[in-house]
Each structure stands twice: as C-alpha cells, then as structure tokens.
Design a protein around this motif. Structure first.
Motif, PDB file in Angstrom:
ATOM      1  N   UNK A   1       0.913  -1.197   0.164  1.00 42.95           N
ATOM      2  CA  UNK A   1      -0.258   0.597  -0.206  1.00 42.95           C
ATOM      3  C   UNK A   1       0.956   1.071   0.138  1.00 42.95           C
ATOM      4  N   UNK A   2       2.383   1.178   0.718  1.00 39.71           N
ATOM      5  CA  UNK A   2       3.000   2.606   0.831  1.00 39.71           C
ATOM      6  C   UNK A   2       3.359   2.768  -0.681  1.00 39.71           C
ATOM      7  N   UNK A   3       3.763   1.741  -1.567  1.00 40.98           N
ATOM      8  CA  UNK A   3       3.771   2.274  -3.291  1.00 40.98           C
ATOM      9  C   UNK A   3       2.724   2.457  -4.060  1.00 40.98           C
ATOM     10  N   UNK A   4       0.997   3.156  -3.387  1.00 43.35           N
ATOM     11  CA  UNK A   4       0.215   3.241  -3.844  1.00 43.35           C
ATOM     12  C   UNK A   4       0.075   4.557  -4.285  1.00 43.35           C
ATOM     13  N   UNK A   5      -0.326   4.961  -5.277  1.00 40.45           N
ATOM     14  CA  UNK A   5      -0.518   6.663  -5.119  1.00 40.45           C
ATOM     15  C   UNK A   5      -1.847   7.228  -3.790  1.00 40.45           C
ATOM     16  N   UNK A   6      -1.385   8.221  -3.413  1.00 41.51           N
ATOM     17  CA  UNK A   6      -1.834   8.988  -1.761  1.00 41.51           C
ATOM     18  C   UNK A   6      -3.362   8.495  -2.345  1.00 41.51           C
ATOM     19  N   UNK A   7      -4.082   9.010  -3.355  1.00 40.48           N
ATOM     20  CA  UNK A   7      -5.805   8.475  -3.498  1.00 40.48           C
ATOM     21  C   UNK A   7      -5.763   7.128  -3.352  1.00 40.48           C
ATOM     22  N   UNK A   8      -4.918   6.609  -4.065  1.00 41.69           N
ATOM     23  CA  UNK A   8      -5.106   5.160  -4.177  1.00 41.69           C
ATOM     24  C   UNK A   8      -5.307   5.001  -3.142  1.00 41.69           C
ATOM     25  N   UNK A   9      -4.272   4.471  -2.776  1.00 43.66           N
ATOM     26  CA  UNK A   9      -4.038   3.861  -1.234  1.00 43.66           C
ATOM     27  C   UNK A   9      -5.479   4.187   0.045  1.00 43.66           C
ATOM     28  N   UNK A  10      -5.432   5.805  -0.378  1.00 48.53           N
ATOM     29  CA  UNK A  10      -6.330   6.220   0.972  1.00 48.53           C
ATOM     30  C   UNK A  10      -7.628   5.246   0.602  1.00 48.53           C
ATOM     31  N   UNK A  11      -8.629   5.149  -1.100  1.00 44.76           N
ATOM     32  CA  UNK A  11      -9.393   4.746  -1.062  1.00 44.76           C
ATOM     33  C   UNK A  11      -9.314   2.998  -1.146  1.00 44.76           C
ATOM     34  N   UNK A  12      -8.357   2.486  -0.520  1.00 45.45           N
ATOM     35  CA  UNK A  12      -8.199   1.258  -0.622  1.00 45.45           C
ATOM     36  C   UNK A  12      -8.256   0.571   0.804  1.00 45.45           C
ATOM     37  N   UNK A  13      -7.707   1.777   1.614  1.00 48.40           N
ATOM     38  CA  UNK A  13      -7.518   1.185   3.036  1.00 48.40           C
ATOM     39  C   UNK A  13      -8.862   1.900   3.316  1.00 48.40           C
ATOM     40  N   UNK A  14      -9.661   2.802   3.130  1.00 52.11           N
ATOM     41  CA  UNK A  14     -10.587   3.233   3.888  1.00 52.11           C
ATOM     42  C   UNK A  14     -12.168   2.604   3.959  1.00 52.11           C
ATOM     43  N   UNK A  15     -11.592   0.844   2.155  1.00 50.74           N
ATOM     44  CA  UNK A  15     -12.574   0.524   1.679  1.00 50.74           C
ATOM     45  C   UNK A  15     -12.626  -1.056   2.801  1.00 50.74           C
ATOM     46  N   UNK A  16     -10.780  -1.516   2.549  1.00 46.87           N
ATOM     47  CA  UNK A  16     -10.372  -2.797   3.669  1.00 46.87           C
ATOM     48  C   UNK A  16     -10.825  -2.896   4.858  1.00 46.87           C
TER      49      UNK A  16
END
Ligand SMILES: [Zn+2]
Lengths: 251, 191
Positions: free
Chosen positions: B137-152
């Motif tokens: 997740x650290x290598x994801x672009x910031x917005x993508x990372x945020x969407x990912x953690x908010x979801x999962x």
C-alpha cells in the motif's frame, strides 16, 4: 486491454453494496461475460485475503500518551469534573441482575400509569401542543422526575452489565427503552425544560437523548462493539451523576 | 435513523468545548487507525491524528453539515496524512545532504520512538502477509492508497469514500480494483 463497463460493479458486489435486483443482474452478467468472470476470480481471492488482515495494535504506552494529549487539549467537560462513578458506587448497592430487570419493568409500569393519570387530570384548555398532542405546560414535574429515574435505571444497568456478561441483555435494554417510549418522553420533558428556560436541565436531557438514541439503535450485528462504546460513553459523560443531581432535589 | 453526532456537532459549533471533546473521544481511535493505515507507523500517526483534530476544531464553524461529521473528519484526516507524507518525502530528500545528529542520546531516543513503528526493516522473506500488504500500500499513489484502506480496513461504503476523497464513486471503484490486483501481483512475486 478492452474492459467491460460492468467491471466496476465487482467492487460493489464483493463488498455487498448492491441491492437484491442489482445483485441478481450482476450475477447473470457474470455468467455471460467471460471478461468480468476472469476479472472477478482474480479479484475475489485477494480481496478476501486482504479483508481478513487485522492491523498491528499500537503499544499501550503510546496510546495512553495520545489519549492524554487529546484529553488535555479537548476536555469533555466544561466545568467541574467529579468521579461520578465512584460516588454512585458508594451511594447505590447494586442488586443482582434479574432483580434489576424486574425493578426496571415495575418502574416502567408505574411510570406509564402515573403518566396517564397526570395527563387525564390536565386542564382542557391548551395553549399550544407539541407533536404528541400534550400541552407542554401540563407535563407534571412528577413525570419529569420519573422520567429521570427511569433513565437512570436503564443507564445504570447498561453500565453495570460487564462485557463478559451476556451482551444479549443489552438488546433487552434497547427494547426496554423503546417499550417505555423513553425517547418520546424525552422530547416531552425537553419542552417542559424549555418552557421554564432551565438551561442545565435542557443540556442534561440532550445528553440523555444522545445515549438513549444509541441504546435504541443497538443491533445484533454490532452488539458487543457498540455495547462497549455506549458503556464508555455513559461512564465518561458523568450523566448518572447529573441525573442524581436533579432527582435528588426539587425540580 | 438520526445520526448521534448531530447534536454534539451543533453544540460544538455554538462554542461548547465539552461537546467537541466528546466528539474527539468518540473518534480518537478511528482517526488514529486511519492515520496509521495511511502513514504506516504509530509514531507519525498520532501526530497526524492530533493535527487532524486540530484542523477539525479550527474549521468546525465552516462545517456546512452537507456530509456527516464522520465523513468530514475522515476527509480532514486523509488530507492531513497525505500532506504529512509529502512533507516527509521532502524532509528525507533534504536530510540526505545533512550529517546525522552528533548527539548519541538524541539518536537513540529517536530510534526507540520510531522502533515500534518502523514498518519495513526486515528482509522480504520475513514479512508476514500483514506487513506485505502494508508495504504494497505504501507504493500506491496517495488517493488510491486512501481508497484502499478506507474500503478494506475501515469498511466505508463506496459513496462515503467518494465524499471523503472528493471524487467520483467510479474512480473509487477503479482505485480499489487496481490496488487489489497490484497486491495480488506482489503476493505472487514475493511468495
Ligand atoms: Zn462484463
């Protein structure tokens, strides 16, 4: 790579955000669209794996420091802070749980009876009525007092039900709170308080309503987590102490 | 059903500091964990969380209540975390040209503080799945990372995430699809 327009629904489907109709439609689509099916299979196993990962917990010392810092910057009380729970523990001997349930039920019955009797006695001329059809000015102090006692009883029980005790019990409180129409009485009592411009009482009733709403909204699904949250909230809010403050003196 | 935050928000907006304190207490864990999921260690996460609450406190009079307080606070936290990451990158770039602190005690203290937090100083083969996911997740672009953690990790509905990130729901779905498949690739590569 060519992509099917329905592909994005995979996310909604996996996280259960489609209604029944959409769900059925998407399942039909999956059966017919190889693109989506492949994509879905590829997504599903990994998504399930990620979802079950729990995050690493912070060290308790760090957590304490963090809570303390927030508490100092944003206190939850404006004026005095009093160890309400200690005082209550001292004042009230906790009876066993079934007795407490029975007491609460009896009190509710009495409350409903008194409530009716008082409303019957009310003067027929009413200047303005609230949503319940009762004139705010005729709500007797007795009801207010009783309402507070009733609330106190329920809150005490919620607080005293330990997490390892059956949390199902809390569901029965949720029903009890609804049964007693406590929320309706809350708005009734608030109009009374507003009428007399009793700021302190209005604030107290607001706080009570907040907690009651949460109790009434308890569901099976989130039971334990919610129960702990509510317990913490009641303890932390000094609510029980403030109710005692009111019922202990003339209102 | 009525949102139990509404009343406290109204009171806090009218200047009731106790009401804001109650909101802080209600959300202190959620905000800390979101910050942690976005910056990767608790040492920085608690700074980000405290900053988020400060931003919320400062901006509360301008909160228009078009979204829920929770969504608004999540947005503030996400932005605070993304800002933090950006400035950390700048700091790291700058510190490459600077000598380490001469004071041994200072250095040890900093190391201890960061220790519990430091996400990835182990070798790849020692990483467990939890850490591997975090690393990816650290290598994801910031917005993508945020969407990912908010979801999962925060179980947020897609619509809410769209509000938090101020983007279209379809973009959120795209982020989650892509991030998940990227993780799948990583898992295959590492195992
Ligand atoms: Zn398709």
């Amino acid at each position: 790579m060519k992509t099917c327009a329905k592909q994005y629904q995979i996310v909604d489907y996996f996280f259960d955000e489609l209604n029944e109709i959409q769900k059925n439609e998407f399942e039909k689509h999956l059966a017919n669209c190889e693109d989506c099916r492949n994509y879905f299979e590829s997504f599903f196993s990994t998504a399930a794996l990620i979802k079950e990962q729990k995050r690493i917990k912070p060290k308790p010392e760090m957590l304490d420091l963090y809570y303390q810092a927030l508490k100092t910057k944003y206190p939850t009380r404006k004026k005095f802070s009093f160890r309400a729970k200690d005082l209550l523990d001292f004042l009230i001997i906790k009876p066993s749980f079934p007795i407490r349930i029975a007491e609460a039920a009896v009190l509710l019955m009495i409350g409903i009876f008194i409530g009716r009797a008082t409303i019957w006695k009310a003067e027929p001329v009413q200047q303005f009525t609230n949503g319940n059809g009762y004139a705010a000015s005729h709500v007797s102090e007795l009801i207010l007092n009783h309402y507070l006692q009733e609330t106190e009883m329920i809150l005490l029980d919620v607080v005293n039900t330990s997490p390892d005790e059956d949390d199902q019990v809390l569901l029965s409180f949720a029903q009890l709170a609804q049964y007693g129409n406590l929320l309706q009485k809350t708005s009734l009592c608030r109009s009374k308080a507003e009428e007399t411009n009793d700021e302190k009482l209005i604030m107290l009733i607001d706080d009570i309503e907040l907690i009651l709403l949460e109790i009434c909204n308890i569901e099976q699904r989130t039971l334990t987590e919610k129960a702990n949250e509510i317990r913490e909230q009641i303890n932390e809010s000094n609510l029980l102490f403030e109710i005692k403050n009111f019922t202990g003196k003339e209102i | 059903m009525k949102n139990p935050d509404d009343k406290l928000v109204k009171k806090a907006k009218m200047g009731d500091s106790g009401a804001f304190g109650k909101l802080v207490k209600r959300y202190q864990n959620k905000v800390l964990y979101l910050a942690y999921d976005l910056v990767g260690n608790y040492y920085d996460a608690q700074d980000v969380a405290q900053n988020a609450f400060y931003q919320a406190f400062k901006n509360l009079p301008f909160f228009k209540e078009q979204s829920t307080f929770s969504t608004w606070l999540y947005r503030i936290t996400t932005n605070a975390a993304i800002d933090f990451q950006r400035s950390r990158k700048r700091r790291q770039a700058a510190s490459l040209n600077q000598p380490m602190s001469e004071n041994k005690e200072d250095r040890e203290l900093i190391d201890t503080l960061k220790d519990s937090a430091k996400p990835f100083d182990k070798k790849v083969e020692d990483l467990d799945l939890k850490e591997l996911i975090r690393k990816t997740t650290e290598s994801l672009p910031p917005q993508q990372r945020a969407a990912f953690v908010l979801k999962y990790f925060h179980d947020k509905p897609t619509e809410d995430i769209a509000e938090i990130l101020n983007c279209d729901p379809i973009t959120v779905r795209g982020h989650i699809l892509r991030a998940t498949l990227k993780l799948k690739k990583q898992l295959k590569a590492e195992k």
